[in-house]
Design an enzyme around this catalytic site. Structure first.
Site, PDB file in Angstrom:
ATOM      1  N   GLU A  67       0.819  -1.207   0.000  1.00 36.49           N
ATOM      2  CA  GLU A  67       0.000   0.000   0.000  1.00 36.49           C
ATOM      3  C   GLU A  67       0.852   1.254   0.000  1.00 36.49           C
ATOM      4  OE1 GLU A  67      -4.142  -1.059   2.166  1.00 36.49           O
ATOM      5  OE2 GLU A  67      -2.453  -0.713   3.476  1.00 36.49           O
TER       6      GLU A  67
ATOM      7  N   CYS B  17       3.321   8.448   1.271  1.00 31.59           N
ATOM      8  CA  CYS B  17       3.903   7.491   2.210  1.00 31.59           C
ATOM      9  C   CYS B  17       4.074   6.178   1.438  1.00 31.59           C
ATOM     10  CB  CYS B  17       2.933   7.341   3.390  1.00 31.59           C
ATOM     11  SG  CYS B  17       3.478   6.193   4.645  1.00 31.59           S
TER      12      CYS B  17
ATOM     13  N   CYS C  74       7.379  -6.763   7.028  1.00 25.75           N
ATOM     14  CA  CYS C  74       8.536  -6.181   7.716  1.00 25.75           C
ATOM     15  C   CYS C  74       9.077  -7.206   8.701  1.00 25.75           C
ATOM     16  CB  CYS C  74       8.122  -4.916   8.461  1.00 25.75           C
ATOM     17  SG  CYS C  74       9.507  -4.024   9.232  1.00 25.75           S
TER      18      CYS C  74
ATOM     19  N   CYS D 108       8.139  -4.946  15.557  1.00 27.32           N
ATOM     20  CA  CYS D 108       7.708  -4.020  16.611  1.00 27.32           C
ATOM     21  C   CYS D 108       6.264  -4.395  17.002  1.00 27.32           C
ATOM     22  CB  CYS D 108       7.777  -2.575  16.122  1.00 27.32           C
ATOM     23  SG  CYS D 108       9.435  -2.104  15.578  1.00 27.32           S
TER      24      CYS D 108
ATOM     25  N   CYS E 162       2.998  -2.386  15.846  1.00 26.99           N
ATOM     26  CA  CYS E 162       2.828  -2.058  14.430  1.00 26.99           C
ATOM     27  C   CYS E 162       2.211  -3.243  13.700  1.00 26.99           C
ATOM     28  CB  CYS E 162       4.188  -1.716  13.818  1.00 26.99           C
ATOM     29  SG  CYS E 162       4.160  -1.539  12.024  1.00 26.99           S
TER      30      CYS E 162
ATOM     31  N   GLY F 206       7.398  -1.806   5.842  1.00 31.58           N
ATOM     32  CA  GLY F 206       8.794  -2.200   5.687  1.00 31.58           C
ATOM     33  C   GLY F 206       9.799  -1.318   6.384  1.00 31.58           C
ATOM     34  N   GLU F 207      11.008  -1.857   6.499  1.00 32.89           N
ATOM     35  CA  GLU F 207      12.136  -1.126   7.073  1.00 32.89           C
ATOM     36  C   GLU F 207      13.056  -0.755   5.914  1.00 32.89           C
ATOM     37  OE1 GLU F 207      13.356   0.350   9.740  1.00 32.89           O
ATOM     38  OE2 GLU F 207      15.240   0.611   8.669  1.00 32.89           O
TER      39      GLU F 207
ATOM     40  N   SER G  47      12.722   6.664   7.117  1.00 32.13           N
ATOM     41  CA  SER G  47      12.404   6.402   8.519  1.00 32.13           C
ATOM     42  C   SER G  47      12.900   5.013   8.893  1.00 32.13           C
ATOM     43  CB  SER G  47      10.886   6.484   8.715  1.00 32.13           C
ATOM     44  OG  SER G  47      10.539   6.225  10.051  1.00 32.13           O
TER      45      SER G  47
ATOM     46  N   SER H 228      12.906   5.978  14.572  1.00 32.98           N
ATOM     47  CA  SER H 228      11.779   5.565  15.401  1.00 32.98           C
ATOM     48  C   SER H 228      12.303   5.167  16.773  1.00 32.98           C
ATOM     49  CB  SER H 228      11.060   4.394  14.734  1.00 32.98           C
ATOM     50  OG  SER H 228      10.532   4.824  13.502  1.00 32.98           O
ATOM     51  N   LEU H 229      12.267   6.114  17.697  1.00 32.67           N
ATOM     52  CA  LEU H 229      12.870   5.849  19.017  1.00 32.67           C
ATOM     53  C   LEU H 229      11.844   5.192  19.944  1.00 32.67           C
ATOM     54  CD1 LEU H 229      15.722   6.341  20.164  1.00 32.67           C
ATOM     55  CD2 LEU H 229      14.782   8.318  21.380  1.00 32.67           C
ATOM     56  N   HIS H 230      10.760   5.853  20.189  1.00 32.40           N
ATOM     57  CA  HIS H 230       9.629   5.332  20.980  1.00 32.40           C
ATOM     58  C   HIS H 230       9.901   5.114  22.465  1.00 32.40           C
ATOM     59  CE1 HIS H 230       7.849   5.083  17.094  1.00 32.40           C
ATOM     60  NE2 HIS H 230       8.325   3.911  16.758  1.00 32.40           N
TER      61      HIS H 230
ATOM     62  N   ASN I 152      -1.896   4.355  16.949  1.00 33.61           N
ATOM     63  CA  ASN I 152      -3.073   3.822  16.264  1.00 33.61           C
ATOM     64  C   ASN I 152      -3.190   2.376  16.713  1.00 33.61           C
ATOM     65  OD1 ASN I 152      -3.849   5.933  14.426  1.00 33.61           O
ATOM     66  ND2 ASN I 152      -1.921   5.514  13.376  1.00 33.61           N
TER      67      ASN I 152
ATOM     68  N   CYS J 151      -0.445   5.550  10.217  1.00 38.58           N
ATOM     69  CA  CYS J 151       0.776   4.827  10.572  1.00 38.58           C
ATOM     70  C   CYS J 151       0.489   3.495  11.233  1.00 38.58           C
ATOM     71  CB  CYS J 151       1.599   5.627  11.564  1.00 38.58           C
ATOM     72  SG  CYS J 151       1.860   7.298  11.076  1.00 38.58           S
TER      73      CYS J 151
HETATM   74  N1  SAH Z   1      10.365   0.732   9.551  1.00 39.15           N
HETATM   75  C1  SAH Z   1      10.337   2.171   9.563  1.00 39.15           C
HETATM   76  C2  SAH Z   1       9.053   2.728   8.955  1.00 39.15           C
HETATM   77  C3  SAH Z   1       7.869   2.318   9.759  1.00 39.15           C
HETATM   78  S1  SAH Z   1       6.372   3.206   9.700  1.00 39.15           S
HETATM   79  C4  SAH Z   1      10.475   2.681  10.985  1.00 39.15           C
HETATM   80  O1  SAH Z   1      10.296   1.894  11.898  1.00 39.15           O
HETATM   81  O2  SAH Z   1      10.776   3.844  11.167  1.00 39.15           O
HETATM   82  C5  SAH Z   1       6.698   4.821  10.262  1.00 39.15           C
HETATM   83  C6  SAH Z   1       6.447   5.106  11.733  1.00 39.15           C
HETATM   84  O3  SAH Z   1       5.159   4.679  12.195  1.00 39.15           O
HETATM   85  C7  SAH Z   1       7.474   4.438  12.645  1.00 39.15           C
HETATM   86  O4  SAH Z   1       7.943   5.377  13.555  1.00 39.15           O
HETATM   87  C8  SAH Z   1       6.655   3.388  13.331  1.00 39.15           C
HETATM   88  O5  SAH Z   1       7.199   3.000  14.560  1.00 39.15           O
HETATM   89  C9  SAH Z   1       5.322   4.101  13.473  1.00 39.15           C
HETATM   90  N2  SAH Z   1       4.220   3.205  13.790  1.00 39.15           N
HETATM   91  C10 SAH Z   1       4.085   1.907  13.469  1.00 39.15           C
HETATM   92  N3  SAH Z   1       2.946   1.404  13.950  1.00 39.15           N
HETATM   93  C11 SAH Z   1       2.324   2.410  14.603  1.00 39.15           C
HETATM   94  C12 SAH Z   1       1.097   2.512  15.311  1.00 39.15           C
HETATM   95  N4  SAH Z   1       0.296   1.473  15.424  1.00 39.15           N
HETATM   96  N5  SAH Z   1       0.783   3.711  15.844  1.00 39.15           N
HETATM   97  C13 SAH Z   1       1.600   4.772  15.704  1.00 39.15           C
HETATM   98  N6  SAH Z   1       2.755   4.736  15.059  1.00 39.15           N
HETATM   99  C14 SAH Z   1       3.128   3.570  14.503  1.00 39.15           C
END
Ligand code: SAH
Length: 386
Positions: free
Chosen positions: A109, A122, A129, A133, A136, A184-185, A218, A241-243, A317, A360
């Site tokens: 997509e 996007c 992937c 995580c 996700c 994907g990464e 990203s 993507s630190l989180h 989300n 996302c």
């Molecule tokens: N693999 C890449 C791109 C992923 S999507 C990465 O990890 O950066 C882009 C962003 O959306 C990332 O920061 C990912 O962690 C975030 N993301 C993934 N699932 C999510 C969710 N359910 N809610 C909010 N952000 C999310």
């Protein structure tokens, strides 16, 4: 006597060796010229073909080419890579999600978002992937395969055409930004992603003539790949993507952290900022009662203070069946102010396309829900086929 019954395959798996057909978007202009000459055409056809692919309105015929040469050269260098099988719109038509089917049935997509001052696509860099995580949707299914450079570029070319044709409200426009935040990464598919980016940057007629700062890569934080990207000499925007600011929690949210911990990821990010002069985005999906405490905000603020960076908060989300939810508005506000106290720039990302599962982390979930056949088996550990 007993009969042995062989189990029937329940799912269809594309053959491992199958590759997308060769396409002009995978090749540099020199390679396109060589391919054109090899097929017995004059070298200048390469320019005509490139212009047709990158610049012509959708559906326009390749009239510069003699009719008898057209079919063969199109089959050879401009085969269909992605077929649109579903479009869904939201936000009064300014957000559009497209589901694409690749040559082997793989589904991916992309999401096009039009704003008053820009249009952002996007894109997906892999089908599935492998980073796992837990919050996700794409991470839950594992990796199916890497996308080819052509398959990545084709998502962008289609969006650029849609913008030029004024398919989204607001009249004809230009695709200004691409973010590798779909499935994907991107840094786990490094060579193909970089080839695709070079096509986006190349001026017409050999590419889309986009600006590097409008393209965001990203990543979960694959440190060696960030270092490699630092040396490319491209002023791309890097998002990490630190989180979580601490390894204990990040180990659980971004499993690859056990390999490259927070300190190493941030060191690589700051080197990227130093060398390219570009502000690094720190992505932080805010999850209620998981990573949204004021203590963690403080910790994050201390780590980022004084750096060339900007924090993007993404309200979580929730994916189907997830035990997690977005933070309360109050917790979100407190988190944001606590980070800001350290003089760190921080904003909350708007969440476009939620009702079409276009936001996302939801892309893979909606792909699965929308499709039943062919079922593509998802494999966790397909090695990169570089
Ligand atoms: N693999 C890449 C791109 C992923 S999507 C990465 O990890 O950066 C882009 C962003 O959306 C990332 O920061 C990912 O962690 C975030 N993301 C993934 N699932 C999510 C969710 N359910 N809610 C909010 N952000 C999310």
């Amino acid at each position: 006597m007993s009969t042995v019954s062989l189990p029937l395959p329940l799912v269809w798996t594309p053959p491992r060796s199958a590759k997308p057909p060769r396409h002009l978007a995978d090749l540099s202009i020199e390679q396109v010229r060589a391919a054109v000459v090899e097929a017995g055409h004059p070298a200048y056809r390469a320019e005509q073909l490139s212009r047709h692919y990158f610049d012509a309105p959708a559906g326009q015929e390749l009239t510069e080419l003699p009719r008898e040469a057209r079919e063969g050269i199109i089959a050879d260098l401009l085969p269909t890579l992605l077929e649109s099988i579903n479009d869904r719109s939201a936000d009064r038509g300014t957000t559009r999600k497209t589901l694409w089917r690749a040559f082997d049935g793989t589904l991916i997509e992309s999401v096009l978002m039009r704003y008053p001052d820009r249009a952002t696509l996007c894109v997906s860099s892999q089908a599935g992937c492998g980073m796992a995580c837990p919050f996700c949707a794409t991470g839950q299914g594992g990796l199916t395969r890497n996308l080819s450079a052509g398959e990545i570029v084709d998502q962008v070319v289609n969006a650029a055409r849609a913008m030029r044709a004024g398919e989204l409200p607001g009249g004809p426009g230009r695709l200004s930004n691409v973010v590798f935040m779909g499935m994907g990464e991107p840094l786990a598919n490094y060579n193909r992603v970089l080839t695709a980016i070079r096509r986006m940057l190349a001026p017409a007629p050999h590419g889309l003539g986009m600006s590097a700062r409008g393209i965001t890569v990203s990543t979960v934080g694959l440190v060696p790949a960030i270092s490699r990207l630092t040396e490319e000499g491209l002023a791309l925007t890097l998002a990490v993507s630190l989180h979580a600011p601490d390894d204990d929690l990040r180990d659980t949210l971004v499993p690859v952290n056990t390999r490259w911990p927070v300190r190493e990821v941030l060191d690589a990010a700051w080197r990227y900022a130093d060398v390219t002069g570009r502000r690094v985005s720190i992505e932080y999906a805010l999850i209620r009662d998981v990573n949204d405490s004021v203590e963690r905000a403080d910790h994050l603020g201390r780590l980022l203070s004084g750096r060339l960076t900007h924090v993007n908060v993404i309200p979580l989300n929730p994916t189907p069946g997830s035990k997690w939810d977005a933070s309360t508005p109050r917790a979100q506000d407190r988190f944001v102010s606590a980070v800001r106290q350290h003089g760190v720039a921080i904003t909350v990302r708007d969440t476009r396309g939620r009702e079409i599962d276009g936001a996302c982390g939801q892309l893979a979930a909606s792909v699965k829900a929308q499709t039943s056949a062919p079922t593509v088996r998802v494999e966790r550990t397909v090695p990169a086929r570089d």
